[in-house]
Structures are given as C-alpha cells and as structure tokens.
Design an enzyme around this catalytic site. Structure first.
Site, PDB file in Angstrom:
ATOM      1  CG  ASP A  41      35.851  40.106  44.215  1.00  0.00           C
ATOM      2  OD1 ASP A  41      37.013  40.396  44.186  1.00  0.00           O
ATOM      3  OD2 ASP A  41      35.565  38.914  43.841  1.00  0.00           O
ATOM      4  CG  ASP A  65      29.441  38.645  36.568  1.00  0.00           C
ATOM      5  OD1 ASP A  65      30.669  39.247  36.094  1.00  0.00           O
ATOM      6  OD2 ASP A  65      29.183  37.442  36.286  1.00  0.00           O
ATOM      7  CB  VAL A  66      32.960  43.866  36.448  1.00  0.00           C
ATOM      8  CG1 VAL A  66      33.156  44.154  38.067  1.00  0.00           C
ATOM      9  CG2 VAL A  66      34.167  42.882  36.064  1.00  0.00           C
ATOM     10  CE1 TYR A 158      45.969  37.950  33.375  1.00  0.00           C
ATOM     11  CE2 TYR A 158      48.020  37.951  32.643  1.00  0.00           C
ATOM     12  CZ  TYR A 158      47.117  38.348  33.575  1.00  0.00           C
ATOM     13  OH  TYR A 158      47.327  39.058  34.784  1.00  0.00           O
ATOM     14  CE  LYS A 162      45.317  41.418  33.273  1.00  0.00           C
ATOM     15  NZ  LYS A 162      44.545  42.328  34.317  1.00  0.00           N
ATOM     16  CB  THR A 193      47.968  36.938  44.372  1.00  0.00           C
ATOM     17  OG1 THR A 193      48.016  36.561  42.938  1.00  0.00           O
ATOM     18  CG2 THR A 193      48.649  38.365  44.504  1.00  0.00           C
TER      19      THR A 193
HETATM   20  N1  LIG Z   1      49.393  38.131  40.717  1.00  0.00           N
HETATM   21  C1  LIG Z   1      50.234  38.446  39.379  1.00  0.00           C
HETATM   22  O1  LIG Z   1      51.198  37.711  39.346  1.00  0.00           O
HETATM   23  C2  LIG Z   1      49.696  39.118  38.628  1.00  0.00           C
HETATM   24  C3  LIG Z   1      50.709  39.567  37.684  1.00  0.00           C
HETATM   25  C4  LIG Z   1      50.425  40.659  36.843  1.00  0.00           C
HETATM   26  C5  LIG Z   1      48.775  41.240  36.660  1.00  0.00           C
HETATM   27  N2  LIG Z   1      48.127  40.633  37.740  1.00  0.00           N
HETATM   28  C6  LIG Z   1      46.693  41.341  37.624  1.00  0.00           C
HETATM   29  O2  LIG Z   1      46.456  41.879  38.938  1.00  0.00           O
HETATM   30  C7  LIG Z   1      45.105  41.695  39.112  1.00  0.00           C
HETATM   31  C8  LIG Z   1      44.900  41.173  40.518  1.00  0.00           C
HETATM   32  O3  LIG Z   1      45.438  39.756  40.376  1.00  0.00           O
HETATM   33  P1  LIG Z   1      45.462  38.829  41.800  1.00  0.00           P
HETATM   34  O4  LIG Z   1      46.940  38.142  41.532  1.00  0.00           O
HETATM   35  O5  LIG Z   1      45.365  39.702  43.035  1.00  0.00           O
HETATM   36  O6  LIG Z   1      44.273  37.947  41.410  1.00  0.00           O
HETATM   37  P2  LIG Z   1      43.107  37.202  42.362  1.00  0.00           P
HETATM   38  O7  LIG Z   1      42.871  36.197  41.208  1.00  0.00           O
HETATM   39  O8  LIG Z   1      43.672  37.135  43.712  1.00  0.00           O
HETATM   40  O9  LIG Z   1      42.043  38.380  42.285  1.00  0.00           O
HETATM   41  C9  LIG Z   1      41.185  38.600  41.296  1.00  0.00           C
HETATM   42  C10 LIG Z   1      39.925  39.196  41.925  1.00  0.00           C
HETATM   43  O10 LIG Z   1      38.819  39.267  40.740  1.00  0.00           O
HETATM   44  C11 LIG Z   1      37.814  38.820  41.240  1.00  0.00           C
HETATM   45  N3  LIG Z   1      36.957  38.702  39.910  1.00  0.00           N
HETATM   46  C12 LIG Z   1      36.894  37.565  39.035  1.00  0.00           C
HETATM   47  N4  LIG Z   1      35.962  37.658  38.213  1.00  0.00           N
HETATM   48  C13 LIG Z   1      35.123  38.769  38.536  1.00  0.00           C
HETATM   49  C14 LIG Z   1      34.013  39.306  37.855  1.00  0.00           C
HETATM   50  N5  LIG Z   1      33.526  38.836  36.981  1.00  0.00           N
HETATM   51  N6  LIG Z   1      33.550  40.591  38.549  1.00  0.00           N
HETATM   52  C15 LIG Z   1      33.902  40.901  39.594  1.00  0.00           C
HETATM   53  N7  LIG Z   1      35.043  40.152  40.374  1.00  0.00           N
HETATM   54  C16 LIG Z   1      35.676  39.325  39.633  1.00  0.00           C
HETATM   55  C17 LIG Z   1      37.965  37.578  41.950  1.00  0.00           C
HETATM   56  O11 LIG Z   1      36.796  37.091  42.691  1.00  0.00           O
HETATM   57  C18 LIG Z   1      39.035  37.999  42.591  1.00  0.00           C
HETATM   58  O12 LIG Z   1      38.994  38.535  44.125  1.00  0.00           O
HETATM   59  C19 LIG Z   1      44.554  40.975  37.936  1.00  0.00           C
HETATM   60  O13 LIG Z   1      43.869  41.830  36.926  1.00  0.00           O
HETATM   61  C20 LIG Z   1      45.512  40.223  37.499  1.00  0.00           C
HETATM   62  O14 LIG Z   1      45.386  39.796  35.979  1.00  0.00           O
HETATM   63  C21 LIG Z   1      48.345  39.832  38.553  1.00  0.00           C
END
Ligand SMILES: NC(=O)c1ccc[n+]([C@@H]2O[C@H](COP(=O)([O-])OP(=O)(O)OC[C@H]3O[C@@H](n4cnc5c(N)ncnc54)[C@H](O)[C@@H]3O)[C@@H](O)[C@H]2O)c1
Length: 254
Positions: A41, A65-66, A158, A162, A193
């Site tokens: 992360d 940073d990915v 987004y 996606k 979340t």
């Molecule tokens: N929460 C929802 O309702 C939902 C719905 C559909 C899809 N998603 C997807 O699920 C995944 C996780 O979602 P979440 O709600 O747990 O999100 P979140 O925002 O809690 O977690 C995202 C994580 O990605 C990390 N991150 C961001 N940029 C980064 C980078 N450049 N390099 C490394 N790490 C990085 C952040 O530090 C964070 O820990 C995401 O891909 C999101 O798009 C979430």
C-alpha cells in the site's frame, strides 16, 4: 494449484490497497487459509499486519506506490526475497474519486484513477507473473466494481478504469490459460468502507443512500467481498479464468 495446502510450504499472496476496507478483509481471509500475505500500500499497512497476526496468520507490510514501475519492481523483489513462491495477487488499490462532471474533472484526477487502477495492475502483473510461472502456478484477482458494468454520472474516470480492468483480465487470462495461471476479477457493489463514508459524509448516509439501488436492501461488509476473492484465488475455482464475478446484492440485475 493456486493455494497453499495446510502443511505445505507457505506460499505468498500479494494484496495491494491492503491498509483498510476490502484490501484488509482480503488479506485476513487469505491469511486464514495459510498464505503468507504481503500487504502492499501507499500507506503503512502495519494495522493489517497486526490484524492478521492477531488471527494467527503471517503477513508483512510493503510500502509502494503501484503507479511507479521502479517501486513495484523493487517491492516484488523484496516480497520474493521474504517468502516464495508467490501464488496469489489481488489488485485492490484505488484512489478516492470524487463525483465530478466530466467538464469539471481536472486532467490530474482522470490520470490518477487510471494510473492507480489500470497502470498499477499492469505493473504488478508484469512483475508477479514471472514469479508465478517460476513457481508453476498462480491466481490473479483484480478488484473491479459494479461501476465497471454500468455508468455512474460524475464517475467517468472510475467507470473507465473499472471496465478496463475487466478487459485487461480477459486478455491476460488468455495469455496465461495454458500456463496454470488464472486471471479473474470481482466486481463489488456498495461496501461499507472509508471510501463510501467519505463520499456520502457518514456511514449512516452511505447506507441510507445506497440501499435503494441494491435489491437485497443493504450494502455489503468487506468480508463478503473477501469470500469471493478467496473463491477465485483458490482451487475451488480451478476451471475459472477470464471472468468477472459480480458481488453486488443484485445491483446490476435491474
Ligand atoms: N467500497 C465500495 O463500495 C467499493 C465498491 C466497488 C469496488 N470497490 C473497489 O474495491 C477496492 C477497495 O475499495 P475500498 O473501499 O476498500 O477502498 P479504500 O479506499 O478503503 O482502499 C484503497 C486502498 O488503496 C490504497 N492506494 C491508493 N492509491 C495507491 C497507490 N498509488 N499505491 C498503492 N496503494 C494505493 C489506499 O492507500 C487504500 O489503502 C478498490 O479498488 C475499489 O475501487 C469498492
């Protein structure tokens, strides 16, 4: 084979975006199956490592940073030096994306969403697939979204990223289909979340606002998404590649 059987050498699962939310739930779920989890992360994943350890599992934090090719290469090398073989990769990282009309969306906002979700996934796969081939097997799960299947006004970056992940997964799955490495994605609907709490202002507002679009009458807990990720990461899905699994409470069935 894409998983560690109890009693065998401890294989590694890499989870990006592992600090909180879905990423943390996935890290805990995979660790419960005996995998050593590399939590990657931008932020310090120590809280996830602690949660896995409290469950009796093994994890380590790797700050990366990915979007950055050199950081990704160094991180995957460090993970391979930590433990091997690398059997699983879950690309979960995504930046927060505010809801903004396209004509007001700064180029930087478009760029960061595509860079983290798509380029980050590309870079991680580019480094991890050779490790999986070396080890003889692997399973990759990319976290897409219901927004990869339908449009969302004000969400052009987004939705683009996606839906792009689903196409990316199909193409890579074909490349690896006869090499014992499977590639799939999971598309969650609303999950409680920090991301959705920030978007809606509070957990209560997020739940209230999203319930009407989810036929099951609720949104998900991160652990429910982690179950689907585990299925696609494990031998339970041994004949499944190039597909996307919607875990959206019926959102896209309407
Ligand atoms: N929460 C929802 O309702 C939902 C719905 C559909 C899809 N998603 C997807 O699920 C995944 C996780 O979602 P979440 O709600 O747990 O999100 P979140 O925002 O809690 O977690 C995202 C994580 O990605 C990390 N991150 C961001 N940029 C980064 C980078 N450049 N390099 C490394 N790490 C990085 C952040 O530090 C964070 O820990 C995401 O891909 C999101 O798009 C979430």
């Amino acid at each position: 084979m894409s998983t560690t059987k109890p009693g065998s050498a401890q294989a590694v699962a890499i989870v990006t975006g592992a600090v909180a939310g879905i990423g943390r739930a996935v890290a805990r779920r995979l660790a419960r199956e005996g995998l050593a989890v590399a939590c990657v992360d931008l932020q310090d994943a120590a809280p996830t490592v602690a949660a896995v350890a409290a469950d009796g599992g093994v994890a380590a934090a790797f700050r990366c940073d990915v979007r950055d090719a050199a950081q990704v290469a160094a991180t995957v090398a460090a993970i391979a030096a930590w433990k091997s073989p690398i059997r699983n990769l879950v690309n979960c990282a995504a930046p927060f994306d505010p809801t903004i009309p396209l004509i007001e969306t700064p180029l930087e906002r478009w760029q960061i969403v595509l860079d983290v979700c798509l380029t980050g996934t590309f870079l991680m796969c580019k480094q991890v697939v050779p490790e999986m081939l070396k080890g003889g097997s692997g399973a990759i799960v990319n976290i897409s979204s219901n927004m990869g299947h339908v449009g969302g006004a004000g969400r052009t970056p987004y939705c683009t990223a996606k839906s792009g992940l689903i196409g990316f997964g199909r193409a890579l799955a074909l490349e690896l289909a006869q090499k014992n490495v499977r590639v799939n994605s999971v598309s969650p609907g609303g999950v409680l979340t920090e991301r959705v709490i920030t978007r809606h202002g509070s957990a209560e507002a997020a739940t209230r606002n999203m319930i009407p679009t989810h036929p099951m009458g609720r949104i998900a807990a991160p652990e429910e998404i982690a179950e689907a990720v585990w299925f696609l990461s494990s031998d339970a899905s041994s004949f499944t590649t190039g597909t996307d699994l919607l875990v959206d409470g019926g959102y896209c069935a309407i």
